[in-house]
Design a protein around this motif. Structure first.
Motif, PDB file in Angstrom:
ATOM      1  N   VAL A  50       0.854  -1.188   0.000  1.00  0.00           N
ATOM      2  CA  VAL A  50       0.000   0.000   0.000  1.00  0.00           C
ATOM      3  C   VAL A  50       0.887   1.233   0.000  1.00  0.00           C
ATOM      4  O   VAL A  50       1.774   1.367   0.841  1.00  0.00           O
ATOM      5  N   GLN A  51       0.644   2.134  -0.942  1.00  0.00           N
ATOM      6  CA  GLN A  51       1.425   3.362  -1.045  1.00  0.00           C
ATOM      7  C   GLN A  51       0.478   4.531  -1.268  1.00  0.00           C
ATOM      8  O   GLN A  51       0.366   5.079  -2.358  1.00  0.00           O
ATOM      9  N   GLY A  52      -0.254   4.884  -0.202  1.00  0.00           N
ATOM     10  CA  GLY A  52      -1.165   6.019  -0.239  1.00  0.00           C
ATOM     11  C   GLY A  52      -2.612   5.604  -0.383  1.00  0.00           C
ATOM     12  O   GLY A  52      -2.964   4.417  -0.336  1.00  0.00           O
ATOM     13  N   THR A  53      -3.472   6.603  -0.571  1.00  0.00           N
ATOM     14  CA  THR A  53      -4.913   6.383  -0.643  1.00  0.00           C
ATOM     15  C   THR A  53      -5.538   7.253  -1.724  1.00  0.00           C
ATOM     16  O   THR A  53      -4.933   8.211  -2.201  1.00  0.00           O
ATOM     17  N   SER A  54      -6.771   6.906  -2.098  1.00  0.00           N
ATOM     18  CA  SER A  54      -7.596   7.736  -2.968  1.00  0.00           C
ATOM     19  C   SER A  54      -8.861   8.122  -2.214  1.00  0.00           C
ATOM     20  O   SER A  54      -9.431   7.303  -1.476  1.00  0.00           O
ATOM     21  N   SER A  55      -9.286   9.375  -2.399  1.00  0.00           N
ATOM     22  CA  SER A  55     -10.531   9.858  -1.790  1.00  0.00           C
ATOM     23  C   SER A  55     -11.645   9.740  -2.815  1.00  0.00           C
ATOM     24  O   SER A  55     -11.541  10.290  -3.920  1.00  0.00           O
ATOM     25  N   LEU A  56     -12.697   9.029  -2.468  1.00  0.00           N
ATOM     26  CA  LEU A  56     -13.817   8.794  -3.376  1.00  0.00           C
ATOM     27  C   LEU A  56     -15.023   9.575  -2.885  1.00  0.00           C
ATOM     28  O   LEU A  56     -15.648   9.216  -1.889  1.00  0.00           O
ATOM     29  N   GLY A  57     -15.325  10.664  -3.575  1.00  0.00           N
ATOM     30  CA  GLY A  57     -16.417  11.526  -3.136  1.00  0.00           C
ATOM     31  C   GLY A  57     -17.476  11.742  -4.174  1.00  0.00           C
ATOM     32  O   GLY A  57     -18.175  12.738  -4.155  1.00  0.00           O
ATOM     33  N   SER A  58     -17.609  10.832  -5.126  1.00  0.00           N
ATOM     34  CA  SER A  58     -18.565  11.025  -6.204  1.00  0.00           C
ATOM     35  C   SER A  58     -20.005  10.884  -5.726  1.00  0.00           C
ATOM     36  O   SER A  58     -20.289  10.216  -4.735  1.00  0.00           O
ATOM     37  N   SER A  59     -20.907  11.535  -6.446  1.00  0.00           N
ATOM     38  CA  SER A  59     -22.328  11.449  -6.117  1.00  0.00           C
ATOM     39  C   SER A  59     -22.882  10.118  -6.598  1.00  0.00           C
ATOM     40  O   SER A  59     -22.662   9.709  -7.730  1.00  0.00           O
ATOM     41  N   MET A  60     -23.602   9.417  -5.714  1.00  0.00           N
ATOM     42  CA  MET A  60     -24.186   8.133  -6.089  1.00  0.00           C
ATOM     43  C   MET A  60     -25.635   8.288  -6.528  1.00  0.00           C
ATOM     44  O   MET A  60     -26.112   7.578  -7.376  1.00  0.00           O
ATOM     45  N   GLY A  61     -26.361   9.196  -5.895  1.00  0.00           N
ATOM     46  CA  GLY A  61     -27.755   9.375  -6.213  1.00  0.00           C
ATOM     47  C   GLY A  61     -28.633   8.241  -5.732  1.00  0.00           C
ATOM     48  O   GLY A  61     -29.739   8.052  -6.231  1.00  0.00           O
ATOM     49  N   ILE A  62     -28.163   7.470  -4.762  1.00  0.00           N
ATOM     50  CA  ILE A  62     -28.943   6.348  -4.231  1.00  0.00           C
ATOM     51  C   ILE A  62     -28.753   6.294  -2.719  1.00  0.00           C
ATOM     52  O   ILE A  62     -27.932   7.003  -2.147  1.00  0.00           O
ATOM     53  N   SER A  63     -29.552   5.431  -2.082  1.00  0.00           N
ATOM     54  CA  SER A  63     -29.405   5.187  -0.652  1.00  0.00           C
ATOM     55  C   SER A  63     -29.213   3.695  -0.447  1.00  0.00           C
ATOM     56  O   SER A  63     -29.863   2.875  -1.101  1.00  0.00           O
ATOM     57  N   THR A  64     -28.333   3.354   0.464  1.00  0.00           N
ATOM     58  CA  THR A  64     -28.071   1.940   0.733  1.00  0.00           C
ATOM     59  C   THR A  64     -27.665   1.788   2.192  1.00  0.00           C
ATOM     60  O   THR A  64     -27.284   2.755   2.848  1.00  0.00           O
ATOM     61  N   GLY A  65     -27.758   0.576   2.710  1.00  0.00           N
ATOM     62  CA  GLY A  65     -27.446   0.328   4.112  1.00  0.00           C
ATOM     63  C   GLY A  65     -28.409  -0.689   4.682  1.00  0.00           C
ATOM     64  O   GLY A  65     -29.098  -1.400   3.955  1.00  0.00           O
ATOM     65  N   TYR A  66     -28.490  -0.766   6.017  1.00  0.00           N
ATOM     66  CA  TYR A  66     -29.464  -1.651   6.649  1.00  0.00           C
ATOM     67  C   TYR A  66     -30.041  -0.968   7.882  1.00  0.00           C
ATOM     68  O   TYR A  66     -29.435  -0.048   8.454  1.00  0.00           O
TER      69      TYR A  66
END
Length: 715
Positions: free
Chosen positions: A552-568
């Motif tokens: 592992v050599q660093g990270t990426s930030s993922l902030g894109s819009s999904m337009g959905i809801s998910t979870g439990y």
């Protein structure tokens, strides 16, 4: 009801008969109900069992051992009164290893010989396991239907006066009886087994089964790895599924301290021994969703630190920062746009601001990523003996115009990196074409695959290994700094003469992997909820190949819009699961030239955006993390991290960031970690029940639940 597991750590040791094993005691909290409202709880009571021994129980805490030499020994579980799990009672005769199967119930012990005939023994003191063991005069014939079924079964056990067999997903009940009419009291009775009745079928993933008592059966989907899921069934003439996942991750041989009858489950929070004082744990209430932390300052800066292989600062090296979220995925080659350069300071650190005006393709990629810009920082040098070295660090930044949530996400990535440094590694010129993409079968040999396959979290809060092999086990004694027999990690490094050109990349492969982004916890009389709504807000590792291995050599930030809801929502009690969302990952080949004619290559596995596969799930359950909950976890937690939720109320985390989940995903045979930014759309919640109007205890993993807990656990 006590449940015992004779376990061995999965892996090669399963086939090594010379290794001792661990006997672990659990308590079945709702045996009568098939754990419809309970689970199997680790008591933390263990004992060591000699290599080659077999164990079985007969009830009332009596456990029998057949040693590798065929000696029968009896023990008593005295843990309830402060004694040991295997308290020796009596040693009997030899020859017991001639039986291919043994089981017991109350005052009877059964042994099936290789030919199929079943001998039955009477134990005169079934309560203590120390009486006389006498062979009954009549045996169960090898030609009987029961003996034949037992001989080919996957598992055999007994509850009350019924023998059960499991065979290819089918459970059959065989009533056992003894004829005593007309016999004097001092004569041995004669056993018999009636016709079998199929009471359960279609249990195709069951490999083990047992009963805590009449009317309840548990099955396990695995016995020699971490994938085992325990299911609970109730019924005598026909089984009904009571709980599809009583517990996950039990491995080894399982047997129960079978009772002649079962009582209703105990009420109240389960614990063992004397429950310690709660340390004045404060009551907590859910914070307002408007009570948010301000966006961090400095999120518009790319920054990091480079060191030599021995950890000393790599000073005076030029750092080039190039945008990574650019280029097509059609196999064409793209040149990474340069965002700026810097020179490492005396401590190896560097920093550059995000340009006020981004190249068009970078701006478009940032817009698709919610405003966050992902980049790779590279430092090139040469050791005093002429070995080229390169340092790589994947970093993120966001402009002040980006949404507050995205700036928080980038800021939390930077806070994760405080004190972390990227090392310089030796490079070897490589003009050859890349190796063929490994097959799924090759990836299945990797350490990452084993982590992904497990139903429980194997990392237990530990970081993933420094080095991984995508097609095999973890490398042993791997040292990338040995070049031509010379250790280069401590050699002085100077800038590479002639500099380097821009990095070119080509996407070799892309694939969707479900990635753990959050988790919820709900123990006794409570419910767990996880919300992952509206947008992607996670930080995921980036892996780079050095030689034959990945790190592992660093990270990426993922902030894109999904337009959905998910979870439990409202899962529990005795429930704790990670939640996973589909993210597309790319395997990338990068090349660049330095000094005019030296070509260098590196391979990268990096996350992209949220993408639901055709016909796939928008989100799915991940690993079972119930092992973090319960009395033992609360007892061992720092008192400053503890709090309680009043009966009938709820508590949630909706600010700061989650803990970093090691092994959140296995992509292209490499295990990566991930964390999530908590906000109005990304929350962990617990809702307390009203049973006995009792408190529901919680505690933060990393700190106070009202501070920066990362995640909270439940008791």
């Amino acid at each position: 009801m006590s449940t015992y597991v004779l376990e061995t750590a999965p892996g090669p040791v399963f086939t090594d008969p010379a290794k001792p094993r661990t006997l672990r005691k659990y308590l079945d909290w709702d045996p009568k109900g098939g754990d419809a409202n309970g689970t199997i709880i680790d008591t933390e009571k263990t004992a060591t069992v000699a290599a080659g021994s077999k164990l079985f129980s007969s009830g009332r805490g009596v456990i029998y051992e057949i040693t590798s030499g065929g000696v029968l020994k009896s023990y008593k579980d005295e843990t309830a009164s402060g004694g040991s799990l295997l308290t020796p009672v009596k040693t009997y005769g030899t020859g017991w290893n001639s039986f291919q199967r043994t089981w017991a119930s109350g005052g009877r012990i059964f042994g099936q010989a290789a030919g199929g005939e079943i001998a039955v023994y009477a134990q005169s003191d079934s309560a203590a396991g120390g009486g006389t063991i006498t062979l009954l005069a009549s045996k169960i014939a090898s030609t009987s239907a029961a003996a034949v079924a037992i001989g080919v079964s996957d598992d055999v056990w007994m509850a009350g006066s019924v023998i059960y067999t499991l065979r290819s997903g089918e459970i059959t009940a065989w009533p056992y009886s003894e004829r005593t009419a007309g016999l004097p009291p001092n004569q041995i009775v004669h056993p018999g087994v009636g016709a079998g009745t199929v009471i359960g079928s279609g249990l195709n993933d069951a490999v083990l089964a047992w009963s805590p008592g009449p009317g309840t059966i548990h099955t396990s989907t695995g016995s020699n790895d971490y994938t085992g899921i325990i299911r609970g069934y109730v019924g005598t003439s026909s089984l009904t599924l009571a709980n599809a996942e009583v517990k996950a991750g039990l491995y080894g041989d399982v047997f129960a301290d079978t009772a002649t009858c079962l009582a209703d489950m105990a009420e109240g929070q389960p614990y063992f021994g004397t429950r310690p004082d709660d340390g004045g744990a404060p009551v907590v209430a859910a914070p307002s969703e408007d009570d948010q932390d301000p966006a961090p300052e400095g999120s518009r800066f790319f920054k990091g630190r480079f060191t030599l292989g021995d950890g000393k600062p790599a000073s005076g090296l030029q750092v080039a920062v190039e945008a990574t979220d650019v280029g097509a995925d059609d196999g064409s080659t793209a040149e990474l746009p340069l965002l700026g350069t810097a020179t490492t300071g005396a401590d190896g650190s560097w920093s550059i601001p995000l340009p006020a005006q981004l190249p068009q393709e970078v701006q478009l990629a940032a817009d698709a990523n919610g405003g966050a810009v992902n980049a790779v920082a590279s430092a090139m040098g040469v050791t005093s003996n002429g070995v080229a070295v390169n340092g790589v660090d994947h970093v993120s930044a966001a402009p002040n115009t980006a949404p507050t949530a995205v700036r928080k996400l980038v800021g939390s990535a930077a806070s994760d990196d405080v004190g972390r440094a990227a090392k310089l590694f030796p490079l070897i010129s490589d003009d050859s074409p890349s190796a063929p993409e490994p097959s799924d079968a090759e990836y299945a040999k990797s350490w990452a695959y084993e982590q992904e396959r497990a139903t429980v979290d194997l990392t237990d809060g530990k970081p993933i290994p420094e080095w991984q092999n995508a097609t095999g086990p973890l490398p042993v004694n791997y040292d990338p700094y040995i070049v031509n027999g010379v250790d280069t990690k401590g050699l002085a490094v100077t800038p590479y003469d002639g500099g380097c050109d821009r990095t070119k990349k080509v996407v070799q492969s892309k694939k969707i992997y479900y990635t753990a982004v959050a988790e919820g916890h709900a123990y006794w009389d409570s419910k767990a909820s996880v919300d992952y709504d509206s947008k992607l807000a996670s930080i995921v590792d980036v892996a780079v190949k050095t030689g034959s291995n990945w790190s592992v050599q660093g990270t990426s930030s993922l902030g894109s819009s999904m337009g959905i809801s998910t979870g439990y929502t409202n899962r529990g009690p005795y429930f704790a699961k990670q939640w996973k969302v589909p993210i597309e990952y790319k395997k990338i080949k990068e090349t660049w030239k330095c000094g005019g004619n030296n070509t260098f290559t590196r391979y990268v596995v990096a996350p992209g955006g949220y993408k639901v596969p055709s016909g796939g799930a928008t989100g799915t359950y991940g690993k079972d993390v119930r092992s973090k909950d319960g009395y033992a976890g609360w007892r061992n937690s720092p008192q400053a991290n503890r709090a309680y939720v009043s009966a009938g109320s709820y508590f949630q985390i909706s600010k700061n960031k989650s803990h970093k989940m090691a092994g959140a995903v296995s992509a292209f045979g490499v295990s990566l970690s991930a964390s999530t930014q908590y906000d109005k759309e990304h929350r962990q919640r617990i809702t307390a029940g009203t049973n006995n109007n009792e408190r529901h205890y919680i505690w933060g993993r990393n700190g106070s639940v009202s501070g920066k807990p990362g995640v909270f656990y439940s008791y």
